[in-house]
Design a protein around this motif. Structure first.
Motif: not given
Length: 337
Positions: A218-219, A223, A243-244, A247
């Motif tokens: 997930n977002k 990262y 969406e994550a 991005r």
């Protein structure tokens, strides 16, 4: 003892009818083209065994109309389409196909990895579509010595680790139920998901879709992956927050992704739903027409095809036949509890 099969292809029917082991077990066969549910009752209901797929639905209303039914052999791993409480009260035994494609999906996982690591689609497309025979921007990377992060070390994850070791990769893994004996045998280490994301050059997902695995990537954590790492998903689309991922690709934090599943598929009861439900597949084509990942230059997307081999589908029929013979002999196997 009579066994009724529902919604088989002609090839599947021919295969079942050729099984001498069924006849030797005293099982007679009958086939119906429609599904089995409360709205689709076959003209004869004297069968003791029903072999169905997830497009059938077993509930109280149906069972009350099948007085002889004693055994259900579902040709699937999932059994959400069967009311187990009703079956238990009625003394009906249910058997499933616990696994059929673990090696199949593991092999496909590495097909996606190699497509990305060696830019095989780009190379093929350049020759086939552009008629350009050159190596510009086609440099890939070796798998040897790289770290593969395996999320989920069940039947599929286990075979992914075995294949990775054949490539000379280092492996780290995470699982809610670590298998320490397998860890020692295959020489890999368990760690937390956070540590796995930080260490891995390639992360591959092999978990079922549950509430606890919804948007597992997930977002908040995508990262944490190494910059330049790759993500592979052959499990369920909803395990990754689309969406994550979009991005992270846009920011070039993730180098690429190999996806055999997309979040828009929804929650499938079984992989085979794609083969049997043409309407669902058509709706999905419409939904995915403008999907941000499909045309992304660093993403490989395939249509939930990882399980789809001749051998895997054959195993489903073979296990189903074994389940029926075992029940007919009074020793049922692969029983759903």
């Amino acid at each position: 003892m009579k066994a009724a099969f529902f919604v088989l292809t002609q090839q599947q029917r021919d295969y079942i009818m050729a099984q001498k082991s069924l006849r030797n077990a005293g099982v007679t066969l009958v086939f119906y083209d429609e599904v089995l549910d409360a709205d689709h009752i076959p003209p004869e209901v004297d069968f003791e065994i029903a072999s169905i797929f997830i497009d059938s639905s077993i509930d109280e209303k149906l069972v009350s109309k099948l007085p002889n039914l004693k055994f259900i052999a579902t040709q699937s791993t999932g059994y959400d389409h069967i009311d187990l409480d009703v079956c238990k009260r009625r003394g009906i035994i249910v058997s499933s196909v616990p696994s059929y494609g673990e090696r199949t999906v593991a092999e496909y996982t590495f097909a996606l990895i190699l497509m990305l690591s060696r830019k095989m689609y780009d190379a093929y497309h350049r020759i086939r579509e552009k008629r350009q025979f050159n190596l510009r921007e086609l440099q890939g990377f070796d798998l040897y010595g790289k770290t593969l992060g395996v999320v989920g070390t069940g039947s599929i994850g286990k075979h992914v680790i075995r294949i990775a070791k054949g490539f000379g990769m280092n492996v780290v893994a995470c699982d809610v139920y670590p298998n320490e004996a397998m860890s020692k045998e295959l020489e890999f280490k368990y760690c937390s998901l956070e540590e796995l994301l930080e260490q891995s050059d390639i992360v591959t997902l092999h978990v079922p879709y549950l509430k606890s695995t919804h948007h597992l990537i997930n977002k908040e954590n995508i990262y944490q992956m190494k910059r330049g790492a790759y993500l592979i998903n052959t499990s369920r689309g909803q395990v990754v927050e689309t969406e994550a991922l979009v991005r992270a690709l846009k920011d070039e934090h993730i180098a690429g992704a190999g996806l055999d599943v997309l979040e828009e598929e929804g929650a499938l009861k079984d992989d085979l739903e794609f083969l049997r439900d043409a309407l669902k597949a058509e709706r999905l084509r419409t939904v995915l027409a403008g999907h941000a990942l499909i045309d992304h230059p660093r993403v490989i997307v395939t249509p939930h095809n990882a399980f789809n081999t001749k051998e895997a589908l054959q195993r489903i029929l073979d296990v189903t036949v074994q389940n029926i013979i075992a029940f007919a002999s009074g020793k049922p196997i692969n029983v759903v509890k």
